[in-house]
Design a protein around this motif. Structure first.
Motif, PDB file in Angstrom:
ATOM      1  N   SER A 174       0.643  -1.295   0.017  1.00 11.43           N
ATOM      2  CA  SER A 174      -0.027  -0.141   0.123  1.00 11.43           C
ATOM      3  C   SER A 174       1.229   1.425   0.221  1.00 11.43           C
ATOM      4  N   THR A 209      -6.561   3.663   6.146  1.00 11.91           N
ATOM      5  CA  THR A 209      -5.677   2.602   6.066  1.00 11.91           C
ATOM      6  C   THR A 209      -4.166   3.640   6.087  1.00 11.91           C
ATOM      7  N   TYR A 252      -0.468   3.618   4.709  1.00 10.10           N
ATOM      8  CA  TYR A 252       0.027   3.665   3.395  1.00 10.10           C
ATOM      9  C   TYR A 252       2.027   3.920   3.433  1.00 10.10           C
TER      10      TYR A 252
END
Length: 423
Positions: A119, A277, A279
């Motif tokens: 990611s 999320t 990254y």
């Protein structure tokens, strides 16, 4: 053991800190630099490794014939590739040269991660304004040089006008600082998706493809600086961080480093959240903050990443490393009411330094564990802005919130006001 650990352009503080670690193993350091003077008592060799790593390897081998080289290391980003090439030429390389190159080039790094399913923010790479698709840029966006370090040249842009202005600045940076650092053409730039969440860094030490140390720090530069730039101003060791957040960050950094093919030595990886999320932003095959984070870990946690890093580069395998490094990896708990921090002190003005005043007063403060000034009288200090790529002064310390006492930003501001540069 009568071996030589080769230090390529390592900073004075790091070299001095590494010397007793090598001595405890029966080894010695060899400081290799084109210009800098070594700390007193450290053997040295004056040569620019970036010009010809193979010729440099011959000179190193001749300089330590009786105590052969066991590793070659740098804590300076511009020397990562040349140092890996030197290690390979000496026959002591632990990571592939391609891995060091990928960790130095943010565009290549992103390609590797995207191919591996790691990611990372969306982004496009260009080598010049002519190669940039302006119609495809979504604002706000992040612009950064592909071969930058210390967050130099990184900016959040809100419009095409700001984007083109920063691209012009990065072109200047690439033509000077990056080109002088051995980057062909100085490299290009990335235009990336702008992430809005919390940012973290993880300093790991690797041996045989497995991490032995993971030092997670929260980037709180927002507490001491504002604007569209991203200077590395403040990192905090946060004992209240939820375990699930820590696990998500650390696991992602492990995936990112393994995808690059780095299996030994230090890495510094940065992660930012967006809509819950994580990254990965970038990774480097060197310690964070020039290795000063290691001092913070030793004071706060009792672990010794410096010794672990050294052993990861000289041990024959993981079994030997685990046996010899175990005492360096015993971690203590940080009190929940105490924040340990690393503060990159901003400075005012620019020019040739005549004196730096107030350092002793800062070092005498109870909250200060370590104060390292990287500039000396007679050296030039450039304006503190988005294109600066070196540090002036770092402070590591601890802070407790107490009734009537200063907040962390107030404490740091007092340090900044105490240190005065005379030009």
């Amino acid at each position: 053991m009568n071996r030589t650990f080769v230090c390529v352009e390592t900073t004075g503080h790091f070299t001095r800190a590494l010397e007793p670690v090598a001595a405890a193993e029966g080894d010695r350091l060899l400081f290799v630099s084109a210009r800098a003077e070594p700390p007193a008592g450290v053997r040295s060799l004056r040569i620019d490794v970036r010009e010809d790593p193979r010729r440099a390897a011959e000179a190193v081998a001749a300089a330590c014939a009786d105590e052969p080289a066991v590793a070659a290391f740098t804590n300076q980003e511009p020397y990562v590739i040349a140092t890996a090439a030197l290690a390979e030429a000496l026959g002591v390389g632990r990571n592939p040269l391609a891995s060091a190159s990928a960790a130095r080039d943010k565009a290549r790094m992103k390609e590797v991660w995207q191919a591996a399913g790691v990611s990372t923010p969306r982004g496009t790479h260009a080598t010049s304004r002519a190669g940039l698709d302006l119609a495809g840029v979504v604002y706000p966006a992040i612009v950064k040089p592909t071969h930058g370090f210390a967050s130099c040249g990184v900016r959040r842009v809100e419009s095409e006008e700001e984007l083109l202005e920063q691209v012009r600045k990065i072109a200047l940076l690439n033509a000077t600082t990056m080109a002088q650092g051995g980057v062909p053409g100085g490299g290009g730039f990335l235009v990336e998706q702008c992430l809005e969440g919390r940012e973290f860094s993880v300093d790991s030490v690797w041996c045989d493809g497995r991490p032995a140390v993971d030092l997670l720090m929260t980037n709180r530069s927002d507490l001491v600086s504002s604007g569209p730039y991203f200077p590395d101003r403040l990192y905090v060791l946060d004992p209240s961080l939820p375990p699930e957040v820590r696990r998500a960050v650390v696991d992602l950094t492990h995936d990112a480093v393994r995808a690059l093919g780095i299996s030994h030595g230090p890495t510094h990886t940065e992660v930012r959240f967006h809509d819950g999320t994580p990254y990965v932003l970038e990774a480097a095959a060197r310690p964070g903050a020039g290795g000063v984070f290691y001092d913070l870990a030793r004071h706060a946690l009792g672990v010794d990443p410096m010794r672990a890093m050294y052993l990861s580069l000289v041990c024959e395998g993981r079994e030997e490393f685990d046996r010899r490094a175990e005492p360096a990896l015993r971690e203590a708990q940080v009190p929940r009411d105490t924040s340990y921090f690393w503060f990159n002190v901003p400075h005012r003005g620019s020019g040739i330094i005549r004196a730096v005043e107030g350092l002793d007063e800062v070092r005498d403060r109870a909250e200060v564990l370590l104060c390292v000034c990287f500039k000396e009288p007679g050296q030039r200090l450039h304006p503190d802005g988005d294109l600066i790529s070196d540090y002036f002064c770092n402070i590591t310390g601890r802070h407790r919130e107490v009734p009537g006492g200063p907040s962390l930003p107030e404490l740091l501001k007092s340090f900044e006001e105490t240190i005065e540069i005379v030009y």
